[in-house]
Design a protein around this motif. Structure first.
Motif, short mmCIF file in Angstrom:
data_model
loop_
_atom_site.label_atom_id
_atom_site.label_comp_id
_atom_site.label_asym_id
_atom_site.label_seq_id
_atom_site.Cartn_x
_atom_site.Cartn_y
_atom_site.Cartn_z
N PRO A 78 -1.60 -12.20 -4.29
CA PRO A 78 -0.99 -11.05 -3.60
C PRO A 78 -1.65 -9.73 -4.00
O PRO A 78 -2.03 -9.53 -5.15
N ALA A 79 -1.81 -8.84 -3.02
CA ALA A 79 -2.48 -7.56 -3.26
C ALA A 79 -1.70 -6.70 -4.26
O ALA A 79 -2.28 -5.90 -4.97
N PHE A 80 -0.40 -6.90 -4.32
CA PHE A 80 0.43 -6.11 -5.24
C PHE A 80 1.28 -7.04 -6.08
O PHE A 80 1.88 -7.99 -5.57
N SER A 81 1.31 -6.77 -7.40
CA SER A 81 2.11 -7.62 -8.26
C SER A 81 3.58 -7.20 -8.20
O SER A 81 4.48 -8.00 -8.45
N GLN A 82 3.81 -5.91 -7.85
CA GLN A 82 5.20 -5.46 -7.69
C GLN A 82 5.44 -5.09 -6.23
O GLN A 82 4.55 -4.55 -5.57
N SER A 83 6.66 -5.37 -5.79
CA SER A 83 6.98 -5.14 -4.38
C SER A 83 6.91 -3.67 -4.01
O SER A 83 7.37 -2.81 -4.75
N LEU A 84 6.35 -3.41 -2.84
CA LEU A 84 6.35 -2.05 -2.28
C LEU A 84 7.45 -2.00 -1.22
O LEU A 84 7.43 -2.78 -0.27
N HIS A 85 8.37 -1.07 -1.37
CA HIS A 85 9.50 -0.98 -0.46
C HIS A 85 9.27 0.11 0.58
O HIS A 85 8.49 1.03 0.37
N VAL A 86 9.99 -0.03 1.69
CA VAL A 86 9.83 0.92 2.79
C VAL A 86 10.12 2.36 2.34
O VAL A 86 9.36 3.25 2.62
N ASN A 87 11.22 2.54 1.66
CA ASN A 87 11.52 3.91 1.22
C ASN A 87 12.01 3.92 -0.22
O ASN A 87 13.20 3.93 -0.49
N ARG A 88 11.05 3.93 -1.11
CA ARG A 88 11.40 4.05 -2.51
C ARG A 88 11.99 5.45 -2.72
O ARG A 88 11.42 6.43 -2.22
N PRO A 89 13.10 5.56 -3.45
CA PRO A 89 13.76 6.88 -3.54
C PRO A 89 12.88 7.97 -4.13
O PRO A 89 12.10 7.73 -5.06
N ASN A 90 13.04 9.17 -3.58
CA ASN A 90 12.43 10.35 -4.18
C ASN A 90 13.22 10.74 -5.43
O ASN A 90 14.40 10.41 -5.55
N GLY B 43 7.30 7.06 1.20
CA GLY B 43 8.27 7.71 0.34
C GLY B 43 7.78 7.90 -1.08
O GLY B 43 6.59 7.73 -1.37
N GLY B 44 8.73 8.25 -1.96
CA GLY B 44 8.41 8.67 -3.32
C GLY B 44 7.45 7.74 -4.03
O GLY B 44 7.61 6.53 -4.00
N ALA B 45 6.44 8.33 -4.65
CA ALA B 45 5.53 7.61 -5.55
C ALA B 45 4.56 6.65 -4.88
O ALA B 45 3.85 5.91 -5.55
N MET B 46 4.50 6.63 -3.54
CA MET B 46 3.43 5.85 -2.90
C MET B 46 2.15 6.67 -3.05
O MET B 46 2.16 7.88 -2.95
N SER B 47 1.05 5.97 -3.26
CA SER B 47 -0.19 6.69 -3.50
C SER B 47 -1.28 6.22 -2.55
O SER B 47 -1.17 5.15 -1.94
N ARG B 48 -2.34 7.01 -2.49
CA ARG B 48 -3.52 6.64 -1.71
C ARG B 48 -4.04 5.26 -2.13
O ARG B 48 -4.42 4.45 -1.30
N GLU B 49 -4.00 4.99 -3.43
CA GLU B 49 -4.51 3.72 -3.96
C GLU B 49 -3.68 2.54 -3.46
O GLU B 49 -4.15 1.41 -3.45
N GLN B 50 -2.42 2.80 -3.11
CA GLN B 50 -1.59 1.71 -2.58
C GLN B 50 -1.72 1.59 -1.07
O GLN B 50 -1.65 0.50 -0.53
N ILE B 51 -1.88 2.73 -0.42
CA ILE B 51 -1.89 2.71 1.05
C ILE B 51 -3.20 2.12 1.58
O ILE B 51 -3.20 1.37 2.56
N LYS B 52 -4.30 2.46 0.92
CA LYS B 52 -5.60 1.98 1.43
C LYS B 52 -5.68 0.46 1.53
O LYS B 52 -6.10 -0.07 2.57
N PRO B 53 -5.29 -0.29 0.49
CA PRO B 53 -5.33 -1.75 0.64
C PRO B 53 -4.40 -2.28 1.74
O PRO B 53 -4.71 -3.31 2.35
#
Ligand SMILES: *Cc1c(COP(=O)(O)O)cnc(C)c1O
Length: 411
Positions: free
Chosen positions: A15-27, A367-377
């Protein structure tokens, strides 16, 4: 970066991510402001019942939204119920089915019958023409939803409401800090409601608000929210407990102080997705009108299966296997969910645009704490799967070990 279809986690890759990425992680807003407010709250031992933090937040929000009254509530669902009560709505209300179930549940809980209206293909919002055709002598109100924060056609809905002497409400749960024709969302119709749930751009952990320019309505809702007591403490009639706690208000103040930064971050995330997904045939990111002012909180893609070569649900399964927990909001539409599905049954076919869009759109992690490094993959996985859609399709049909993840519509 994944290079071939077998690299995809759905087919056994890591899996590309070891931890789940959620639609809207709270700010998070300002930790300092939050902790300071909580400290003051503890010193005061004043935890709810129009405490100073709630009063400060109500004033600040009314000013920010450019509306006369902001009445804070314990959640957005309660805010909508209080408005239905405050306006003494009866009979039927007209509402879109392409929305979170609470838009239908809140009036239903108040004994009203939701009559589902189809949406406009361009805006995904309630179609004014279809809405007018559904008005009967039993109709008491129209409830528009500013879906994904894009404003309803408020002018035409206001004209229809006036023509038929109906109340007009808006579910603005997605539309905090969004604008329409030079005005912020919050002051349209008789009243608007907001949800300040943790997943919303601006939140109070749990919370919500009614905003209105109607003095009498605001006052009535304040009393209903406090068991039916008037400001002198005299019981005037049936009420409920819909108040916001001081701890929630503290979170609100911590977020409101940082709102410009939160909006900037959301827009940056959106733009990274926009760049990363551009030029993929059949995959269209929902566009926001910068001239209107938008919060960019929801990153929504529309999948044209014929051009993409894969269905929305196949893409969803691919993403979820990578721990990218994209969602199929708001599939299959309120009209096809319990308890409303039994009432509409065959009749449900009269919402063709809702049915179509509900099967085409996908909401991506933001949402909160999503980064370019996560979005690109994430974007790269879309590109790989779609460029190799033939291979993906044949592997899906030959590989019985692949489990298509179920799609549910829970926040
Ligand atoms: C989140 C949401 C609600 C419900 O708000 P709560 O604060 O969770 O009660 C209502 N309508 C829409 C469109 C929502 O997205």
């Amino acid at each position: 970066m994944k290079k071939t279809v077998p690299d995809l986690a759905l087919f056994g890759g890591v899996p590309a991510f070891s931890q789940s990425l959620h639609v809207n992680r709270p700010n998070l807003g300002s930790r300092e402001v939050f902790l300071q407010c909580i400290g003051e709250m503890l010193d005061r031992r004043w935890f709810t019942n129009d405490g100073p933090l709630a009063v400060e937040l109500e004033t600040a929000l009314a000013e920010y939204l450019g509306v006369k009254h902001c009445v804070l509530t314990c959640n957005g669902t309660m805010a909508l119920q209080l408005v239905c009560r405050g306006l003494d709505l009866q009979g039927e209300i007209i509402v879109p089915a392409f929305t979170f179930i609470a838009t239908a549940h809140a009036p239903s809980w108040q004994g009203l019958k939701p009559v589902y209206c189809d949406i406009d293909r361009e805006t995904s919002n309630i179609d004014p023409e279809a809405c007018e055709a559904l008005i009967t002598e039993r109709t008491s109100a129209i409830i528009g939803v500013h879906l994904w924060g894009r404003p309803c056609d408020t002018e035409r809905l206001e004209a229809i409401a006036r023509r038929h002497s109906l109340h007009l409400l808006f579910d603005a749960a997605h539309a905090f800090a969004c604008g329409h024709r030079g005005r912020k969302i919050g002051g349209f119709g008789d009243a608007e409601i907001f949800s300040f749930h943790a997943t919303k751009l601006f939140h109070t952990m749990e919370g919500g608000a009614v905003t209105t320019n109607n003095d009498a309505l605001a006052e009535r809702i304040r009393r209903l929210r406090n068991f039916g007591f008037n400001p002198q403490g005299v019981m005037e009639g049936l009420g409920v407990n819909g108040k916001m706690s001081e701890a929630s208000a503290a979170m609100g103040l911590a977020n409101l102080g940082m709102i410009d930064r939160l909006l900037r971050e959301a827009k940056t995330n959106y733009q990274i997705y926009q760049d990363g997904l551009s030029g993929i045939p059949g995959l269209n990111l929902i566009i926001y009108d910068d001239a209107e002012g938008h919060n960019h909180h929801y990153v929504v893609v529309d999948i044209d299966e014929d051009r993409v070569g894969l269905s929305r649900d196949q893409l969803l399964a691919i993403l979820r296997a990578e721990n990218i927990l994209a969602r199929d909001y708001f599939y299959p539409g309120c009209h096809r969910m319990a308890p409303y599905d039994s009432a509409v049954q065959g009749d449900a076919s009269r919402l063709p645009v809702t049915d179509e869009l509900a099967s085409r759109v996908l909401v991506l992690p933001a949402g909160g704490a999503m980064s370019r490094e996560q979005i690109k993959p994430i974007c790269a996985i879309f590109r790989l799967a779609i460029a190799q859609s033939h291979t993906v399709r044949s592997m899906l049909s030959s590989n019985s070990g692949v489990v298509m993840d179920g799609c549910s519509s829970v926040i």
